[in-house]
Design a protein around this motif. Structure first.
Motif, PDB file in Angstrom:
ATOM      1  N   PHE A 128      -5.997  -9.562   6.143  1.00 10.84           N
ATOM      2  CA  PHE A 128      -4.473  -8.622   6.093  1.00 10.84           C
ATOM      3  C   PHE A 128      -6.254  -7.315   5.092  1.00 10.84           C
ATOM      4  N   PHE A 129      -6.461  -8.178   3.806  1.00 13.82           N
ATOM      5  CA  PHE A 129      -6.961  -6.722   2.694  1.00 13.82           C
ATOM      6  C   PHE A 129      -8.605  -6.003   3.804  1.00 13.82           C
ATOM      7  N   GLU A 130      -8.946  -7.099   4.141  1.00 14.07           N
ATOM      8  CA  GLU A 130     -10.481  -6.513   4.819  1.00 14.07           C
ATOM      9  C   GLU A 130      -9.723  -5.642   6.080  1.00 14.07           C
ATOM     10  N   HIS A 131      -9.060  -6.124   6.866  1.00 12.75           N
ATOM     11  CA  HIS A 131      -8.536  -5.081   7.861  1.00 12.75           C
ATOM     12  C   HIS A 131      -8.136  -3.777   7.729  1.00 12.75           C
ATOM     13  N   MET A 132      -7.055  -3.722   6.431  1.00 10.05           N
ATOM     14  CA  MET A 132      -6.982  -2.542   5.849  1.00 10.05           C
ATOM     15  C   MET A 132      -7.293  -1.831   5.317  1.00 10.05           C
ATOM     16  N   VAL A 133      -9.170  -2.511   4.519  1.00 16.40           N
ATOM     17  CA  VAL A 133      -9.675  -1.553   4.805  1.00 16.40           C
ATOM     18  C   VAL A 133     -10.256  -0.862   4.972  1.00 16.40           C
ATOM     19  N   ARG A 134     -10.554  -1.505   6.686  1.00 15.21           N
ATOM     20  CA  ARG A 134     -11.428  -0.669   7.369  1.00 15.21           C
ATOM     21  C   ARG A 134     -10.531   0.011   8.398  1.00 15.21           C
ATOM     22  N   ASP A 135      -9.643  -0.375   8.717  1.00 18.79           N
ATOM     23  CA  ASP A 135      -8.757   0.434   8.836  1.00 18.79           C
ATOM     24  C   ASP A 135      -8.507   2.343   8.423  1.00 18.79           C
ATOM     25  N   ALA A 136      -7.320   1.792   7.158  1.00 15.43           N
ATOM     26  CA  ALA A 136      -7.621   3.511   6.650  1.00 15.43           C
ATOM     27  C   ALA A 136      -9.087   4.302   6.212  1.00 15.43           C
ATOM     28  N   SER A 137     -10.185   3.402   6.456  1.00 20.06           N
ATOM     29  CA  SER A 137     -11.245   3.991   6.197  1.00 20.06           C
ATOM     30  C   SER A 137     -11.217   5.446   7.157  1.00 20.06           C
ATOM     31  N   LEU A 138     -10.789   4.548   8.808  1.00 19.66           N
ATOM     32  CA  LEU A 138     -11.212   5.203   9.177  1.00 19.66           C
ATOM     33  C   LEU A 138      -9.980   6.462   9.577  1.00 19.66           C
ATOM     34  N   ASN A 139      -9.056   6.277   9.263  1.00 22.33           N
ATOM     35  CA  ASN A 139      -7.807   6.822   9.180  1.00 22.33           C
ATOM     36  C   ASN A 139      -7.221   7.630   8.097  1.00 22.33           C
ATOM     37  N   LYS A 140      -7.568   9.052   7.774  1.00 23.84           N
ATOM     38  CA  LYS A 140      -7.531   9.783   7.333  1.00 23.84           C
ATOM     39  C   LYS A 140      -6.051   9.831   6.395  1.00 23.84           C
ATOM     40  N   ALA A 141      -5.315   9.950   7.403  1.00 27.33           N
ATOM     41  CA  ALA A 141      -4.029   9.756   7.164  1.00 27.33           C
ATOM     42  C   ALA A 141      -3.091   8.367   6.337  1.00 27.33           C
ATOM     43  N   LEU A 142      -3.409   7.536   6.653  1.00 24.78           N
ATOM     44  CA  LEU A 142      -3.181   6.616   6.508  1.00 24.78           C
ATOM     45  C   LEU A 142      -3.685   6.235   4.952  1.00 24.78           C
ATOM     46  N   PHE A 143      -4.673   6.742   5.257  1.00 21.98           N
ATOM     47  CA  PHE A 143      -5.491   6.726   3.682  1.00 21.98           C
ATOM     48  C   PHE A 143      -4.348   7.507   2.293  1.00 21.98           C
ATOM     49  N   ASP A 144      -4.615   8.584   3.169  1.00 21.41           N
ATOM     50  CA  ASP A 144      -3.645  10.005   2.034  1.00 21.41           C
ATOM     51  C   ASP A 144      -1.881   8.848   1.933  1.00 21.41           C
ATOM     52  N   ALA A 145      -1.681   8.267   2.784  1.00 17.20           N
ATOM     53  CA  ALA A 145      -0.222   7.241   2.312  1.00 17.20           C
ATOM     54  C   ALA A 145      -0.609   6.503   1.365  1.00 17.20           C
ATOM     55  N   LEU A 146      -1.320   5.306   1.566  1.00 16.79           N
ATOM     56  CA  LEU A 146      -1.599   4.985   0.563  1.00 16.79           C
ATOM     57  C   LEU A 146      -2.245   4.960  -0.465  1.00 16.79           C
ATOM     58  N   ALA A 147      -2.650   5.738  -0.847  1.00 15.76           N
ATOM     59  CA  ALA A 147      -3.257   6.720  -1.838  1.00 15.76           C
ATOM     60  C   ALA A 147      -2.415   7.254  -2.620  1.00 15.76           C
ATOM     61  N   ALA A 148      -1.736   7.465  -2.004  1.00 12.16           N
ATOM     62  CA  ALA A 148      -0.224   8.222  -2.526  1.00 12.16           C
ATOM     63  C   ALA A 148      -0.447   9.933  -3.220  1.00 12.16           C
ATOM     64  N   SER A 149      -1.852  10.870  -1.775  1.00  7.96           N
ATOM     65  CA  SER A 149      -2.648  11.532  -1.926  1.00  7.96           C
ATOM     66  C   SER A 149      -2.045  12.867  -0.650  1.00  7.96           C
ATOM     67  N   GLY A 150      -2.659  13.284  -0.733  1.00  8.57           N
ATOM     68  CA  GLY A 150      -2.709  14.496   0.320  1.00  8.57           C
ATOM     69  C   GLY A 150      -1.482  15.920   0.269  1.00  8.57           C
ATOM     70  N   GLY A 151      -1.177  16.269   1.129  1.00  5.89           N
ATOM     71  CA  GLY A 151      -0.473  17.480   0.715  1.00  5.89           C
ATOM     72  C   GLY A 151       1.266  17.535   1.144  1.00  5.89           C
ATOM     73  N   PHE A 152       1.846  15.956   0.926  1.00  3.93           N
ATOM     74  CA  PHE A 152       2.937  15.831   1.391  1.00  3.93           C
ATOM     75  C   PHE A 152       4.103  15.409   0.309  1.00  3.93           C
ATOM     76  N   ASN A 153       5.414  15.279   0.608  1.00  6.70           N
ATOM     77  CA  ASN A 153       5.846  14.904  -0.690  1.00  6.70           C
ATOM     78  C   ASN A 153       6.249  13.712   0.012  1.00  6.70           C
ATOM     79  N   GLN A 154       6.149  13.066  -1.238  1.00  8.83           N
ATOM     80  CA  GLN A 154       5.529  11.470  -1.624  1.00  8.83           C
ATOM     81  C   GLN A 154       7.113  10.731  -0.836  1.00  8.83           C
ATOM     82  N   GLU A 155       8.257  11.544  -1.623  1.00  6.69           N
ATOM     83  CA  GLU A 155       9.841  10.315  -1.160  1.00  6.69           C
ATOM     84  C   GLU A 155       9.851  10.826   0.159  1.00  6.69           C
ATOM     85  N   LEU A 156       9.311  11.417   1.172  1.00 10.34           N
ATOM     86  CA  LEU A 156       9.412  11.326   2.754  1.00 10.34           C
ATOM     87  C   LEU A 156       8.904   9.510   3.390  1.00 10.34           C
TER      88      LEU A 156
END
Length: 229
Positions: A127-155
């Motif tokens: 699970f850990f390995e797949h998450m790193v691989r997938d999110a490294s290729l998916n910037k939106a998923l990375f932003d969501a996991l890292a709680a970064s990016g220009g969107f309202n985190q409450e959503l």
């Protein structure tokens, strides 16, 4: 062969099959993300097609370029007017939620399924390995996991909590099996995951090497033998 459990657009063994990139239902402000209604009203066939096209393009754009892409650009690539996008998704955050929230929920479901499997330790590290691989290729998923990016985190707070609960269940089972060190928490694992993702996205180090080192560090520490005499 066992079914495949999808995280993002990849799969892990150990669960029921799920179409890659599948988007399921989620309601925000009266807009249901993945069905054919808006505020409970059925959409015309052409409106359904436009909506599906916007979701398809937005999913790809957010994955490749993150959340900074303006709605105008998503509309242009989808071949629809800006007004069409706003009729279905009042804000960019609503469009993001329609795509990424179910990804996060899906991640939590995968973790729970792996926790119920016969080998939680193996499932945890896969699970850990797949998450790193997938999110490294998916910037939106990375932003969501890292709680970064220009969107309202409450959503995405509820969906991120679902993910963390699933991760916690999987971690507990892996620790009980003696496969993961006992002093780690789910928050620690997420922090390590985001650290791996950050380094992987910088492109200066082999992601596989980073993940391997971190996974070795999460395994129980073997007692050090001291020579006799």
């Amino acid at each position: 062969m066992a079914g495949l459990v999808h995280i993002g657009d990849s799969a892990l063994p150990g669960g029921p099959s799920r179409r890659p990139g599948a988007i399921r239902r989620h309601t925000v402000g009266g807009v249901t993300s993945a069905d054919s209604t808006v505020a409970g009203r059925p959409l015309r066939a052409d409106a359904r097609r436009n909506r599906a096209r916007v979701l398809e393009v937005a999913q790809q754009v957010f994955a490749e370029e993150g959340l900074a892409v303006p709605i105008d650009e998503i509309a242009r690539r989808a071949g629809v007017g800006v007004g069409t996008v706003y009729r279905h998704f009042p804000t960019k955050e609503a469009l993001f939620v329609a795509i990424i929230v179910e990804r996060l929920r899906g991640v939590g479901e995968v973790a729970r399924e792996l926790a119920q499997g016969p080998d939680a330790g193996k499932g945890f590290f896969a699970f850990f390995e797949h998450m790193v691989r997938d999110a490294s290729l998916n910037k939106a998923l990375f932003d969501a996991l890292a709680a970064s990016g220009g969107f309202n985190q409450e959503l995405t707070a509820e969906a991120r909590q679902v993910m963390m609960t699933g991760l916690g269940d999987l971690l507990d089972k892996a620790q009980a099996a003696g496969e993961v060190r006992a002093d780690l928490t789910a928050a620690d694992v997420k922090t390590l995951m985001v650290g791996c993702l950050t380094m992987a996205r910088q492109g200066t180090t082999d992601p596989g090497l980073i993940v391997g080192v971190v996974c070795d560090g999460m395994r129980p520490v073997s007692p050090v033998r001291t020579p006799e005499g």
